[in-house]
Every structure is written in C-alpha cells, then in structure tokens.
Design a protein around this motif. Structure first.
Motif, short mmCIF file in Angstrom:
data_model
loop_
_atom_site.label_atom_id
_atom_site.label_comp_id
_atom_site.label_asym_id
_atom_site.label_seq_id
_atom_site.Cartn_x
_atom_site.Cartn_y
_atom_site.Cartn_z
N ILE A 190 0.82 -1.22 0.00
CA ILE A 190 0.00 0.00 0.00
C ILE A 190 0.85 1.27 0.00
O ILE A 190 0.35 2.32 -0.35
CB ILE A 190 -1.01 0.03 1.18
N CYS A 227 3.98 3.61 2.32
CA CYS A 227 3.95 4.26 3.64
C CYS A 227 3.06 5.50 3.63
O CYS A 227 2.38 5.80 4.61
CB CYS A 227 5.37 4.60 4.09
N ASP A 284 -0.46 4.36 3.87
CA ASP A 284 -0.64 3.78 5.19
C ASP A 284 -0.93 4.89 6.20
O ASP A 284 -1.80 4.77 7.05
CB ASP A 284 0.66 3.04 5.57
N ALA A 285 -0.20 5.98 6.07
CA ALA A 285 -0.33 7.07 7.04
C ALA A 285 -1.49 8.02 6.72
O ALA A 285 -2.14 8.53 7.62
CB ALA A 285 0.98 7.85 7.10
N LEU A 286 -1.73 8.27 5.44
CA LEU A 286 -2.63 9.37 5.10
C LEU A 286 -3.83 9.03 4.22
O LEU A 286 -4.84 9.72 4.26
CB LEU A 286 -1.83 10.49 4.39
N TYR A 287 -3.70 7.99 3.39
CA TYR A 287 -4.77 7.77 2.40
C TYR A 287 -5.27 6.33 2.39
O TYR A 287 -5.14 5.63 1.38
CB TYR A 287 -4.28 8.16 1.00
N PRO A 288 -5.88 5.86 3.48
CA PRO A 288 -6.38 4.47 3.50
C PRO A 288 -7.38 4.22 2.38
O PRO A 288 -7.51 3.09 1.91
CB PRO A 288 -7.03 4.36 4.87
N ARG A 289 -8.07 5.25 1.91
CA ARG A 289 -9.10 5.02 0.89
C ARG A 289 -8.49 4.52 -0.43
O ARG A 289 -9.16 3.82 -1.18
CB ARG A 289 -9.92 6.29 0.66
N PRO A 304 -5.66 2.32 -0.99
CA PRO A 304 -5.52 0.85 -1.02
C PRO A 304 -6.86 0.13 -0.93
O PRO A 304 -7.03 -0.95 -1.50
CB PRO A 304 -4.62 0.54 0.18
N THR A 336 -0.45 14.92 -2.74
CA THR A 336 -0.35 15.64 -1.47
C THR A 336 0.24 17.03 -1.72
O THR A 336 -0.20 18.03 -1.17
CB THR A 336 0.56 14.88 -0.49
#
Ligand code: SF4
Lengths: 481, 235
Positions: free
Chosen positions: B12, B14, B17-22, B24, B210
C-alpha cells in the motif's frame, strides 16, 4: 538612442556567487523579467527539439548507438588519446597535454605570444569557459574576443553565460539592443531591437576582428582518434571564419571529446543539431586535420585537457557524465533550470548536466547541486547520449555529506520503518495526535515542535494533510474475520 | 492465468498507510471485482525511496531487504504508486541486487499488462483531468495506461491538463531543500489544473497529489484523487 537606454546590469552580478543553490535560486526566482525570458526561450527550443527528434523513427537506436560509442571511448580513453596525438601530429598539428586549467591557460598564452599577437578571436567553446581562458588572458595582458553572437552579448555586458548553447538566453532583444548601443563602440546610430538589425550590427562589428586577428582559439565538439581530426559544430559561420582565417589556431579539447573513428560522426551529427537547436542539419560544420600549406591556419595547436576528467572516469556510475555532447537539451526541459536560469548553479555547466558534472569535476565543491533536482527525469528522456542523470544525481547524493539534523531525522525514520510494530504504533500516534485538526482535513501551519524543523518549509506554500480517522489496517483486519 | 497469479500481494506504501487508506481500499475493490485474491502482508512499511533519493544508501538497502522478506513469496505485487514501483524496479538491483522489482506492478500495469483489462466496470460521472506523475511516466514508462483505464470509466468526462508532463515540484525532500523552486513549479501546476475547470485532478501517486493538493487548498482548483478511487467507484 544609446544614452536614454537602461543601464546595463549584468544578470550574473545580481545573483550571489559562492552561495548554496537554494539561496541563489531564490534571488533568480525573484527576477520576473529573467523568468519570462527563460520560460519563453526554453519553451520555444523544447518544442522545436521534440518535433525534429520525433521525425526520426530510428531516434532511439541512434541514442543507443551514441551511448555505446561514448561508453567504449571511456573504456579505452588512454589508447584513443594517444592515437589522436599520433595522427594529429603526423598531419602537422602540435598536440599539448594539460592536466588542469592553469596548465592549459599557460600553454595557450605562450602560443599567442610566440605568434607575436596580443589578441585572439574565439569560437564559442565550453572548455575555454571552464578554464576561464578569457580571464587568464586579461590578467596576462592579452585580449580574447568572443565572436559567437550570444557570447559577444555576454562579453559586452561583462556578464557570465547562463546556458551552454545560448549563453545570453536570459536577455531579451530589447536588453540586447541596449547592450550593443552602449557597449559595442561601433553600433549604428538608432539601432532597433529588430533581430535582423541586431545581427547585422554584430556582423559588421565582428568582421573587422576576423580580418585583423592573427590567432584564433576554439574548442571542439569531437576529436577523431583514427584521423587526428577536430570537428566544430556551429550555426553562425563565425566559427568557420575563426578556424580558417588566422595563421595560428589553438583548440582546447576535453579528453572526453574523443571518438574512435570518423564514421562515428554519422551518429552524432544526426543527434546533436536536433537536440541542441532543434534543427535537422547543422549549418556550419568544420572539420580539420592538422595543418596544410595554403589552406587555413599554418600553425595548428591542440591542447588536450584533463581538468578533473580522469577523476570522473574512475567512478563507474558517475562517469557517464563524460558522455555529454553539450547539446543543452537537458537544460531546456529542466523545470528547475527554466525557473532559475544558469547563474544560480554557480558553475559554467548549469542545469541537469551541471548538477552531475560540476561536483565531479571539482570534488568537495558544489555538493548542493545534486539536490537541485526533483528527479523528474525529463533530462534523461531527452539526452541524446542517454546519460541517466537522475541515477547519477542519486548516486552523488549517496556519496555526499549530510547535515546532522537531517541525518538524525532520517535515522529515526529508518529505525521506525524497519520495525513493523513500531511503525504501526507511530501511525496510531499520528492519528491520535492530529485529532484536533481532523475536521478541517488539512493544516496551514505545522504544530510545535514540527514548526521549528526544516519541515516548516513545506507550509511556506502548501498545506499539510491531516491523517484521517479511518485506517487501512484496521479495516483489513475486520474484513478478514 | 495460473492460480498463483490470481493471488496478489498488495503493497500500500507508507504514504497511503499514514494518510490515504481510501486508496488501497479502492485497489482491493478493483482487484476483487476482477476476481483476484488480495493479500495484505501486515509487516510491510516503506520501500526505502525517501532514504535512497536523499542519499542514505545503507538505510535504503536495509528497507529494500525488508521489502524482499515481506513480499518475496508473491508472484505478483501490486501497488498504487508509480514512484514506489520504480524504486523497486530501478534501484533495488543496485542496492541489494534483488530483482523483485520485476514482480512489482503499478496498478495500471497490472490491470492492462497482466490482467488484460481496460474496462474495470467503474462509473464516475464527473469531469476529471489527469496529471501524469514523473516517476510513473518516465522511470516506469507507464505511458497512457492509467488514462486508458480512465477512458473506459462510465460517465467520466476527461479534460486535458495543459503542460501535463511538467513536474509538480514535489521531488521528496526537494520540496523542502529547494522550497522556493519547488513552490514556483507548484504554482504553475495548480494554475494549469484550475484552468481545466475539472472537478477532480487524478494521478497515480498520492505523494504528488499531497503536494499539488497542498497548493490547491490555498489557490483553488480541482479535488485531488488517486485514479484507483475512480476505478473503484460504481456511483
Ligand atoms: S547531458 Fe545529455 S542532454 Fe544534457 S547537454 Fe549533455 S548530451 Fe545534452
């Protein structure tokens, strides 16, 4: 006309020298006229290059061939240099070897003196810019006159070149008119900024110099080992004048300019004009082999220049920078160069090629230049000899020194990323810690203590996203049940 | 296709993983819709690109070795990042001698080259402009693969982005080290994006989005969106 024109302020004098790239760039970015001139000029050449490169269906094969020839040259440089010396000498040239700029300048000055001259006319040459031959001559009481139109403009303005191919790219025609009117001495009264009028004024000014000069100084685009020939590729015909009229010719040639055979030129003569000026064919290509009675200069000297090149050769990744044919295509497509111009790089080779060549030619200096790139790769895409500039930039970053503060941050980041559980904990902490700003979704300024770090530079022009409440890992775990 | 290839490992990245779960989540939705079995190895963290490109070779090599350990067992690894895929493919051979990068596919590469589909059955009735991110386009050679997938989306209206091939100025630590130059590049990208009048700006890398998004919240313009989310949409 000449009196009411704006005073000449050399662009290079406005951009601080000897400061790190980001500082110099900041000054350049604040010069709107410079930015407009650069964007216009690079944009025009870029489009022309793309057009004519796109016309050839064997363009990629040509690039591969050029890269292979240059790699071969780098593998057997000593052998080829000796072959060049042998063959050029047999044809009547005198070949000199210069370890560095000081040696090359001293040899050139001695030859000028021995020819009984005090001034020389010059063909545009990056090697002589690199060794600061003009400045050295000046200090020795000799005068070097540039005859390439753009070099002439830069010299009259007492400025420094800002581009490999178009050294006056940072000036527009009104500014050039002002420079001519105030500095050329014999500029016609009422000179306008019509390009044809400007070219004509320069032509008349230069013609007298060509006719009186006893010595010319050039570089060379290629040096053919097999025959001992030198090749100069230019578009104005000033080079042809310099290379044929004076009695003595001195050519300063970097050892990386060698090609094994005359036939190799076929590849480069297709790539170079299309990549540099966006022309299908080059207007004036001069080839000479030693000296011949009754045909051109009688006294022909070649100064083979090292000046850091053998050091570059020792680096297996970095040495590809020596394949450069100085076409400047990488400058024209570089988004950084387009916005800062060449002076900000603080080296005679600016732009992407400068960012990988300058720190290698002068180790320990210019450590800031490999960072003057977003690694977007536009340079590699256009380079006719396929120098993987981003690869070398990253390679040089990996050699160079790092700031202690950055080192600490990177070390901490690695420590967390190398431990998956710690990484997950850190992500959770970030989600919790950012709760107060969640509703807005982004931050305009970083919270303390982050606001005190280098990261704060991000928020000078961009907002920071706030980690959302949801998280992929929890979602994934739940749906696995 | 062999049964093993129907099972893919999802990296996915990093940033997501930290900012954009939508993002993955969207990749999972698209792959499952096409009949693939998606696996998410939880020990994954970062491909090491930030360290490699900032000059920290040893740290990058260590993270590359971790990547190899986590993903070594998969025949196909899919990631919604052109930049991270390029990292594995271009830099791992120099860092660790690993050729795992050949099995790492940016999402559009996987869909078009491996799965052989362009129409993934999505619907997204909005105007969208597409920014071809540098590493995806140039280092990875994605060409117009993400665009081809977008063209097949129902209801979508694609608008050309002027000077699309120009870098947005992100470049990892470049954005901070050469903040002023980076900002000057960003301003132009944001203006071009706003000029399209599109509702969304799609790209293949959330790190670039970003950066562009951080400018757009100030100057106005389309909403940044990873193209995987458009492909997942069935609105
Ligand atoms: S590096 Fe390549 S593109 Fe740049 S000037 Fe040299 S030959 Fe031309």
């Amino acid at each position: 006309m000449s009196t009411d024109a704006a005073p000449i302020v050399p662009a290079a004098s406005l951009i601080p020298a000897g400061v790190p790239f980001p500082e110099a760039a900041k000054v350049a970015l604040g010069m709107p006229q410079l930015r407009r001139n650069l964007a216009h000029a690079t944009g025009t050449i870029r489009a022309k290059r793309a057009n004519v490169a796109g016309e050839l269906d064997d363009w990629e094969a040509l690039r591969d061939a050029a890269a292979a020839i240059k790699a071969d040259v780098q593998h057997r440089l000593p052998e080829l240099a000796l072959a060049f010396e042998r063959n050029a000498t047999a044809a009547g040239a005198t070949v000199h070897w210069a370890r560095d700029a000081a040696e090359a300048n001293a040899i050139a000055a001695r030859i000028v003196r021995e020819a009984g001259a005090e001034e020389v006319v010059k063909v545009k040459s990056m090697a002589t810019q690199e060794i600061e031959l003009n400045e050295h001559f000046e200090a020795e009481g000799l005068k070097a006159y540039e005859t390439d139109l753009a070099e002439l403009i830069v010299q009259l303005a007492e400025d420094k070149p800002s581009h490999i191919l178009v050294p006056a790219i940072h000036y527009n025609r009104t500014e050039i008119r002002d420079i001519f009117a105030q500095r050329m001495g014999d500029a016609p009264v009422g000179l306008t900024d019509d390009p044809a009028a400007l070219a004509e004024a320069a032509r008349l000014h230069l013609r007298r110099r060509f006719l009186s000069a006893k010595v010319a100084v050039s570089g060379a685009n290629f040096a053919v080992a097999e025959t001992g020939s030198l090749v100069v590729v230019e578009s104005e015909g000033n080079g042809r004048m310099c290379l044929t009229m004076p009695e003595t010719l001195i050519s300063v040639v970097g050892i990386e300019k060698l090609l094994p055979t005359f036939g190799d030129l076929e590849v480069f003569m297709q790539l170079l004009p299309r990549s540099s000026t966006g022309e299908r064919m080059n207007p004036y290509t001069s080839v000479w082999t030693g000296a011949r009675e009754g045909d051109g200069p009688r006294d022909v000297h070649v100064i083979l220049l090292d000046n850091g090149r053998t050091g570059v050769l020792a680096d297996e990744v970095g040495r590809q920078a020596l394949s450069c044919i100085r076409c400047s295509a990488c400058l024209n497509v570089c988004p950084v160069y387009e916005r800062t111009g060449g002076h900000a790089y603080g080296h005679v080779y600016p732009g992407p090629i400068g960012a990988i060549l300058a720190p290698q030619l002068e180790p320990g200096r210019h450590d800031d230049l490999p960072y003057a790139s977003s690694l977007c790769g536009a340079c590699y895409e256009v380079c006719p000899v396929k120098i993987n500039i981003p690869e070398v930039l990253v390679h040089l970053r990996q050699q160079g020194p790092h700031e202690p503060a950055e080192k600490a941050v990177m070390g901490a980041a690695k420590a967390v990323m190398a431990r998956p559980r710690l990484w997950r904990t850190a992500l959770r902490a970030a989600r919790l810690g950012s709760m107060p700003w969640r509703r807005k979704g982004y931050l305009r300024r970083l919270p303390w203590p982050l606001s005190k770090t280098a990261l704060a530079k991000w928020t000078a022009s961009r907002d920071v996203p706030v980690p959302p409440e949801e998280d992929f890992r929890t979602w994934w775990k739940e749906r696995q049940r | 296709m062999s049964p093993a290839m129907r099972r893919v490992g999802l990296f996915i990245t990093c940033v997501n993983d930290a900012l954009y779960p939508r993002t993955p989540k969207a990749v999972v939705a698209v792959l499952e819709r096409l009949g693939y079995e998606v696996d998410f190895p939880a020990a994954q963290t970062c491909c090491g690109q930030m360290h490699a490109n900032s000059g920290y070779k040893r740290d990058a090599a260590a993270l590359a070795e971790d990547f190899e350990r986590v993903f070594g067992g998969y025949d196909a690894i899919v990631t919604p990042s052109g930049s991270c895929a390029a990292m594995a493919r271009d830099q791992y051979p120099h860092l660790t001698g690993s050729d795992i990068g050949e099995r790492v596919h940016e999402l559009s590469e996987f869909l078009i080259d491996v799965a052989g589909v362009e129409d993934v059955g999505a619907r997204f009735p909005h105007t969208v402009t597409y920014h071809p991110t540098c590493h995806g386009t140039r280092a990875l050679g994605l060409g117009d693969k993400p665009l081809r997938l977008l063209r097949a989306v129902g209801g979508i209206e694609l608008v050309d982005l002027p000077a699309a091939d120009q870098c947005c100025g992100f470049g990892g630590t470049f954005a901070v080290k050469n903040g002023e130059v980076s900002s000057a590049m960003l301003v132009d990208k944001c203006r071009n994006a706003a000029d399209t009048g599109a509702e969304y700006l799609a790209a293949a890398d959330n790190s670039c989005l970003t950066h562009i998004g951080g400018g757009i919240t100030r100057s106005g313009g389309p909403t940044p969106i990873h193209y995987a989310e458009i492909l997942a949409s069935t609105a």
